[in-house]
Enzyme design. Structure first.
Site, PDB file in Angstrom:
ATOM      1  N   GLU A 291      12.913  -9.226   3.468  1.00  0.00           N
ATOM      2  CA  GLU A 291      11.649  -8.594   3.312  1.00  0.00           C
ATOM      3  C   GLU A 291      12.320  -6.371   3.127  1.00  0.00           C
ATOM      4  OE1 GLU A 291       9.750  -6.234   7.179  1.00  0.00           O
ATOM      5  OE2 GLU A 291       9.226  -8.120   6.975  1.00  0.00           O
TER       6      GLU A 291
ATOM      7  N   ASN B 247       7.989  -5.123  -0.064  1.00  0.00           N
ATOM      8  CA  ASN B 247       7.973  -4.280   1.175  1.00  0.00           C
ATOM      9  C   ASN B 247       6.681  -4.236   1.244  1.00  0.00           C
ATOM     10  OD1 ASN B 247       7.384  -2.380   2.201  1.00  0.00           O
ATOM     11  ND2 ASN B 247       9.221  -0.451   0.880  1.00  0.00           N
TER      12      ASN B 247
ATOM     13  N   ARG C 278      10.878   5.138  13.766  1.00  0.00           N
ATOM     14  CA  ARG C 278      10.500   6.092  13.457  1.00  0.00           C
ATOM     15  C   ARG C 278       8.721   5.565  14.279  1.00  0.00           C
ATOM     16  NH1 ARG C 278       8.081   5.496   7.714  1.00  0.00           N
ATOM     17  NH2 ARG C 278       6.492   6.556   8.181  1.00  0.00           N
TER      18      ARG C 278
ATOM     19  N   PRO D 244       0.706  -1.116  -0.065  1.00  0.00           N
ATOM     20  CA  PRO D 244       0.262   0.305   0.046  1.00  0.00           C
ATOM     21  C   PRO D 244       0.889   0.965   0.044  1.00  0.00           C
ATOM     22  CG  PRO D 244      -0.719  -1.666   1.915  1.00  0.00           C
ATOM     23  CD  PRO D 244       0.744  -2.392   0.640  1.00  0.00           C
ATOM     24  N   ASN D 245       0.533   2.217  -1.179  1.00  0.00           N
ATOM     25  CA  ASN D 245       0.981   3.348  -0.620  1.00  0.00           C
ATOM     26  C   ASN D 245       1.814   3.528  -1.941  1.00  0.00           C
ATOM     27  OD1 ASN D 245      -1.398   4.761   0.383  1.00  0.00           O
ATOM     28  ND2 ASN D 245      -0.342   3.871   2.352  1.00  0.00           N
TER      29      ASN D 245
ATOM     30  N   ARG E  86       4.429  11.167  -2.127  1.00  0.00           N
ATOM     31  CA  ARG E  86       4.195  10.810  -0.764  1.00  0.00           C
ATOM     32  C   ARG E  86       4.928  10.844   0.565  1.00  0.00           C
ATOM     33  NH1 ARG E  86       3.899   6.104   2.431  1.00  0.00           N
ATOM     34  NH2 ARG E  86       2.643   6.856   4.132  1.00  0.00           N
TER      35      ARG E  86
ATOM     36  N   ALA F  77       2.830  -1.303   5.254  1.00  0.00           N
ATOM     37  CA  ALA F  77       1.996  -0.711   6.849  1.00  0.00           C
ATOM     38  C   ALA F  77       1.207  -2.165   6.573  1.00  0.00           C
ATOM     39  CB  ALA F  77       1.513  -0.012   6.694  1.00  0.00           C
TER      40      ALA F  77
ATOM     41  N   HIS G 185      12.441  -2.012   3.568  1.00  0.00           N
ATOM     42  CA  HIS G 185      11.598  -1.011   3.754  1.00  0.00           C
ATOM     43  C   HIS G 185      13.103   0.778   3.859  1.00  0.00           C
ATOM     44  CE1 HIS G 185       8.961  -3.183   6.451  1.00  0.00           C
ATOM     45  NE2 HIS G 185       9.775  -4.185   6.670  1.00  0.00           N
ATOM     46  N   ILE G 186      12.391   1.029   3.007  1.00  0.00           N
ATOM     47  CA  ILE G 186      12.928   1.892   2.346  1.00  0.00           C
ATOM     48  C   ILE G 186      13.373   3.102   3.918  1.00  0.00           C
ATOM     49  CG2 ILE G 186      12.526   4.651   0.792  1.00  0.00           C
ATOM     50  CD1 ILE G 186      10.704   2.793  -0.313  1.00  0.00           C
TER      51      ILE G 186
ATOM     52  N   TYR H 156      10.553   9.250   1.995  1.00  0.00           N
ATOM     53  CA  TYR H 156      10.650   8.184   1.027  1.00  0.00           C
ATOM     54  C   TYR H 156      11.327   8.917  -0.469  1.00  0.00           C
ATOM     55  CZ  TYR H 156       7.607   5.958   4.019  1.00  0.00           C
ATOM     56  OH  TYR H 156       6.234   5.576   4.977  1.00  0.00           O
TER      57      TYR H 156
END
Length: 142
Positions: free
Chosen positions: A98, A74, A107, A10-11, A18, A77, A100-101, A23
């Site tokens: 897996e 990736n 975070r 998602p996204n 975004r 969420a 993640h940017i 990102y």
């Protein structure tokens, strides 16, 4: 030639638009083009992005049936919330990395838990888009 799938959740179709402070400004299409250019001689890359959990799960099953050599995912969420995505990866029996940017550990606390990490060979977090390249390189060495 190895077949590796790059899955984005998602996204991630909004990369470059975004939250560019997190990102960056590179789009998903730019990333895909760069990965193809880098690995064209060594692997066949299949790209898939969806904002829908079920579509990602269906794609993982199709990759397993097509006997892909690995997955770079990736899950965005869904990484932190989806038992179904975790079970799809576990059931596919494909080597998975897996990605993640951003550094998920810098975070919000809810991002610190990954449901998919235990069924992945490795987790790359915080290398920006370079994490995708590192993940493909890792899978090519297997």
């Amino acid at each position: 030639m190895k077949k590796i799938a790059i899955l984005n959740g998602p996204n991630l179709d909004r990369l470059g638009k975004r939250e560019p402070e997190i990102y960056g400004h590179t789009t998903l299409a730019d990333l895909e083009a760069s990965l193809r250019a880098e690995f064209a001689a060594t692997t066949s890359l299949d790209f898939f992005q969806s904002n829908h959990e079920g579509a990602l799960i269906d794609k993982i099953a199709a990759l397993a049936d097509a006997k892909f050599d690995g997955i770079v995912i990736n899950g965005a969420a869904l990484t932190h919330t989806s038992v179904a995505l975790r079970d799809a990866l576990a059931g596919a029996h494909l080597p998975t990395v897996e990605v993640h940017i951003s550094n998920i550990y810098k975070r919000e606390e809810f991002r610190h838990t990954s449901l998919t990490a235990p069924v992945s060979l490795a987790v790359i977090s915080g290398l920006g888009l370079e994490g995708y390249f590192a993940a493909v390189r890792f899978l090519l060495k297997r």
